[in-house]
Design an enzyme around this catalytic site. Structure first.
Site, PDB file in Angstrom:
ATOM      1  N   ASP A  39     -39.524  62.203  13.878  1.00  9.66           N
ATOM      2  CA  ASP A  39     -38.938  60.864  13.924  1.00  9.66           C
ATOM      3  C   ASP A  39     -39.822  59.927  14.744  1.00  9.66           C
ATOM      4  O   ASP A  39     -40.087  58.793  14.339  1.00  9.66           O
ATOM      5  CB  ASP A  39     -37.528  60.942  14.514  1.00  9.66           C
ATOM      6  CG  ASP A  39     -36.895  59.579  14.695  1.00  9.66           C
ATOM      7  OD1 ASP A  39     -36.669  58.891  13.684  1.00  9.66           O
ATOM      8  OD2 ASP A  39     -36.637  59.198  15.852  1.00  9.66           O
ATOM      9  N   ALA A  40     -40.289  60.404  15.872  1.00 17.71           N
ATOM     10  CA  ALA A  40     -41.138  59.581  16.740  1.00 17.71           C
ATOM     11  C   ALA A  40     -42.487  59.293  16.075  1.00 17.71           C
ATOM     12  O   ALA A  40     -42.983  58.161  16.120  1.00 17.71           O
ATOM     13  CB  ALA A  40     -41.339  60.276  18.083  1.00 17.71           C
TER      14      ALA A  40
END
EC number: 3.1.26.-
Length: 142
Positions: free
Chosen positions: A33-34
């Site tokens: 996600d990051a």
């Protein structure tokens, strides 16, 4: 800009492939996600010097669960068996988080997609990561 971001990512200290495979799919998705968010934000800022509100709205088009789910479904046949397994593991993992404003199935596919990105990043497979990121953007922009 995109090239410098990938260079930055490549200079981080990573785990062994065995270490990465031993991680929970939700941990892989957490990292993925990051990575995806940073990639998309960097891409959008490099294209358009705009107010933050505009940048946020543009970013959401790419990072929302529905877009990620559609992306991973469309590129699924291009994945290796190992990559498909990572997506399946991420998709099938039960999370304590309840999706807001998105169907559970799309949320799970998005988690699988993020798990794949986290796996590729932590395993140091940067060329493949870049390829998957670019394919994802193409799918979403169609």
């Amino acid at each position: 800009m995109e090239k410098s971001m990938m260079g930055f990512l490549e200079n981080t200290e990573l785990l062994t492939k065995e270490g990465v495979l031993s991680l929970s799919p939700l941990v892989l998705a957490f990292i993925g996600d990051a990575v995806y968010s940073l990639y998309i934000r960097t891409k959008i800022v490099a294209q358009k010097n705009q107010p933050v509100n505009f940048l946020h709205k543009e970013t959401v088009k790419y990072v929302k669960a529905k877009a990620q789910a559609e992306s991973v479904k469309r590129i699924y046949d291009l994945l290796s068996e190992e990559e498909k397994d990572i997506v399946r593991r991420g998709r099938n993992m039960k999370s304590n988080t309840t999706p807001k404003g998105v169907e559970v199935q799309a949320y799970r596919y998005a988690t699988g997609f993020e798990a794949l990105l986290g796996y590729l990043y932590l395993a140091g497979e940067f060329e493949r990561l870049k390829n998957i990121l670019e394919l994802s953007v193409q799918v979403i922009e169609e």
